[in-house]
Design a protein around this motif. Sequence first.
Motif, PDB file in Angstrom:
ATOM      1  N   TYR A   1      20.002  10.795  46.788  1.00 33.14           N
ATOM      2  CA  TYR A   1      21.394  10.796  47.229  1.00 33.14           C
ATOM      3  C   TYR A   1      22.248  10.023  46.232  1.00 33.14           C
ATOM      4  CZ  TYR A   1      25.563  10.255  50.053  1.00 33.14           C
ATOM      5  OH  TYR A   1      26.856  10.291  50.497  1.00 33.14           O
TER       6      TYR A   1
ATOM      7  N   GLN B   1      28.221  12.008  46.841  1.00 34.25           N
ATOM      8  CA  GLN B   1      28.217  12.469  48.227  1.00 34.25           C
ATOM      9  C   GLN B   1      27.185  13.571  48.425  1.00 34.25           C
ATOM     10  OE1 GLN B   1      32.177  12.574  50.364  1.00 34.25           O
ATOM     11  NE2 GLN B   1      32.864  12.904  48.267  1.00 34.25           N
ATOM     12  N   ASN B   2      26.253  13.685  47.490  1.00 33.56           N
ATOM     13  CA  ASN B   2      25.336  14.817  47.518  1.00 33.56           C
ATOM     14  C   ASN B   2      23.880  14.408  47.592  1.00 33.56           C
ATOM     15  OD1 ASN B   2      27.411  16.794  47.104  1.00 33.56           O
ATOM     16  ND2 ASN B   2      27.499  16.127  44.985  1.00 33.56           N
TER      17      ASN B   2
ATOM     18  N   THR C   1      29.345  15.915  59.325  1.00 36.70           N
ATOM     19  CA  THR C   1      29.008  16.602  58.068  1.00 36.70           C
ATOM     20  C   THR C   1      28.069  17.775  58.334  1.00 36.70           C
ATOM     21  OG1 THR C   1      29.223  14.503  56.910  1.00 36.70           O
ATOM     22  CG2 THR C   1      28.156  16.295  55.729  1.00 36.70           C
TER      23      THR C   1
ATOM     24  N   GLN D   1      29.183  21.956  51.488  1.00 37.93           N
ATOM     25  CA  GLN D   1      29.152  20.800  52.379  1.00 37.93           C
ATOM     26  C   GLN D   1      30.539  20.629  52.993  1.00 37.93           C
ATOM     27  OE1 GLN D   1      27.851  17.144  50.516  1.00 37.93           O
ATOM     28  NE2 GLN D   1      28.755  15.865  52.095  1.00 37.93           N
TER      29      GLN D   1
ATOM     30  N   GLN E   1      32.966  18.248  55.594  1.00 37.51           N
ATOM     31  CA  GLN E   1      33.188  17.006  56.307  1.00 37.51           C
ATOM     32  C   GLN E   1      34.265  17.344  57.344  1.00 37.51           C
ATOM     33  OE1 GLN E   1      31.627  14.164  56.057  1.00 37.51           O
ATOM     34  NE2 GLN E   1      32.897  12.769  57.237  1.00 37.51           N
TER      35      GLN E   1
ATOM     36  N   VAL F   1      33.824  19.534  51.194  1.00 36.87           N
ATOM     37  CA  VAL F   1      33.555  18.402  50.303  1.00 36.87           C
ATOM     38  C   VAL F   1      33.021  18.892  48.965  1.00 36.87           C
ATOM     39  CG1 VAL F   1      32.132  16.340  49.960  1.00 36.87           C
ATOM     40  CG2 VAL F   1      33.101  16.821  52.218  1.00 36.87           C
ATOM     41  N   ASP F   2      32.116  19.880  49.009  1.00 35.52           N
ATOM     42  CA  ASP F   2      31.497  20.372  47.783  1.00 35.52           C
ATOM     43  C   ASP F   2      31.100  21.825  47.981  1.00 35.52           C
ATOM     44  OD1 ASP F   2      28.668  19.214  45.703  1.00 35.52           O
ATOM     45  OD2 ASP F   2      30.037  20.908  45.490  1.00 35.52           O
TER      46      ASP F   2
ATOM     47  N   SER G   1      28.866  11.156  55.791  1.00 38.86           N
ATOM     48  CA  SER G   1      28.594  11.672  54.447  1.00 38.86           C
ATOM     49  C   SER G   1      28.085  10.581  53.518  1.00 38.86           C
ATOM     50  CB  SER G   1      29.857  12.284  53.847  1.00 38.86           C
ATOM     51  OG  SER G   1      30.859  11.291  53.741  1.00 38.86           O
ATOM     52  N   SER G   2      27.686   9.444  54.078  1.00 39.61           N
ATOM     53  CA  SER G   2      27.290   8.318  53.228  1.00 39.61           C
ATOM     54  C   SER G   2      25.785   8.185  53.109  1.00 39.61           C
ATOM     55  CB  SER G   2      27.894   7.027  53.781  1.00 39.61           C
ATOM     56  OG  SER G   2      27.480   6.828  55.126  1.00 39.61           O
TER      57      SER G   2
END
Lengths: 109, 114
Positions: A92, A95-96, B31, B48, B50, B55-56, B98-99
């Motif tokens: 990790y 954020q991935n 998420t 992804q 949120q 987010v991605d 998301s952490s």
Amino acid sequence: SQQGEEDPQALSIQEGENATMNCSYKTSINNLQWYRQNSGRGLVHLILIRSNEREKHSGRLRVTLDTSKKSSSLLITASRAADTASYFCASYYGQNFVFGPGTRLSVLP
Amino acid sequence: EAGVAQSPRYKIIEKRQSVAFWCNPISGHATLYWYQQILGQGPKLLIQFQNNGVVDDSQLPKDRFSAERLKGVDSTLKIQPAKLEDSAVYLCASSPGSSGNTIYFGEGSWLTVV
């Protein structure tokens, strides 16, 4: 690619033996997690180790993390036939989560 | 606590057809992820979310794949038109934030394109 790599790709052992799988990654991480996937199923979380931790235990599982070498290892002690599965590390950062290609473990009765 | 629900579990379509997969994450998880897993490989992140924001989606083939998460809960992933190389398992997953929290996966939707 930022993807990590597991080693070995496949491992076959006898029931009762220990199994060790290794994972390498390419960038600094926040944490690293190990997941198990039984054939035809989704992934199941096993253990999370943070970047400031060096070793973590959960039952028969022991995970180590060496951030200087950008590597982690998963040890399964006293393996059982039910441990037969694919094991993935997920690093990790940002954020991935980035998953490696996995190690396919076969535990023979 | 109910897990991540996905449907359909299996789908066979011809190339150039379209397909849609649905996912209901664990209640309260902000998420949501869609992963593609080709046989013998690790999961690859497609998109992804949120809540209901993206987010991605850097690895999502946007010419044929689309995804949405309505009201920040359920999500659908669509492929149109499908190609042979899209044959894979599509895994939906969710996490509380998301952490770097633990990700909880569904059982996956198996797609075969013929």
